[in-house]
Design a protein around this motif. Sequence first.
Motif, short mmCIF file in Angstrom:
data_model
loop_
_atom_site.label_atom_id
_atom_site.label_comp_id
_atom_site.label_asym_id
_atom_site.label_seq_id
_atom_site.Cartn_x
_atom_site.Cartn_y
_atom_site.Cartn_z
N ASP A 1 0.82 -1.21 0.00
CA ASP A 1 0.00 0.00 0.00
C ASP A 1 0.86 1.27 0.00
O ASP A 1 0.49 2.27 -0.61
N TRP B 1 1.88 2.82 -3.52
CA TRP B 1 0.95 3.71 -4.24
C TRP B 1 0.99 5.11 -3.65
O TRP B 1 0.90 6.10 -4.38
N GLU B 2 1.16 5.21 -2.34
CA GLU B 2 1.26 6.52 -1.69
C GLU B 2 2.55 7.22 -2.12
O GLU B 2 2.54 8.42 -2.43
N MET C 1 4.30 6.66 -4.85
CA MET C 1 4.19 7.03 -6.26
C MET C 1 3.42 8.34 -6.42
O MET C 1 3.82 9.21 -7.19
N LYS C 2 2.34 8.48 -5.68
CA LYS C 2 1.53 9.70 -5.75
C LYS C 2 2.36 10.91 -5.30
O LYS C 2 2.33 11.96 -5.95
N THR D 1 3.08 7.64 -12.16
CA THR D 1 1.89 6.81 -12.32
C THR D 1 2.26 5.39 -12.70
O THR D 1 3.39 5.12 -13.09
N GLN D 2 1.27 4.51 -12.64
CA GLN D 2 1.49 3.14 -13.11
C GLN D 2 1.82 3.15 -14.60
O GLN D 2 2.66 2.37 -15.05
N ARG E 1 -0.42 -4.83 -6.82
CA ARG E 1 -1.76 -4.36 -6.46
C ARG E 1 -2.48 -5.36 -5.56
O ARG E 1 -3.30 -4.97 -4.72
#
Length: 70
Positions: free
Chosen positions: A5, A8-9, A11-12, A17-18, A36
């Motif tokens: 998890d 994703w944080e 990356m933001k 992005t993916q 994921r």
Amino acid sequence: MIKYDRLWETMKEKGITQYDLYTRYNINRSQLERLRHNKNVQINTIDRLCNILHCRIEDIVEHFDDDNLF
């Protein structure tokens, strides 16, 4: 249990992005799917993500105790 998890944080926060990961950095889409769903990935994938995101492993992976003992 290993959870991704934090990936994703991170990356933001870094503005990646993916789509960037698989087009610009050649991270396989199946690897992203595994991340994921908190499935096993090779450590070299985690290493590549740390290099791409300029972060520590703790910014991607988190361990939670569970009863899954070998």
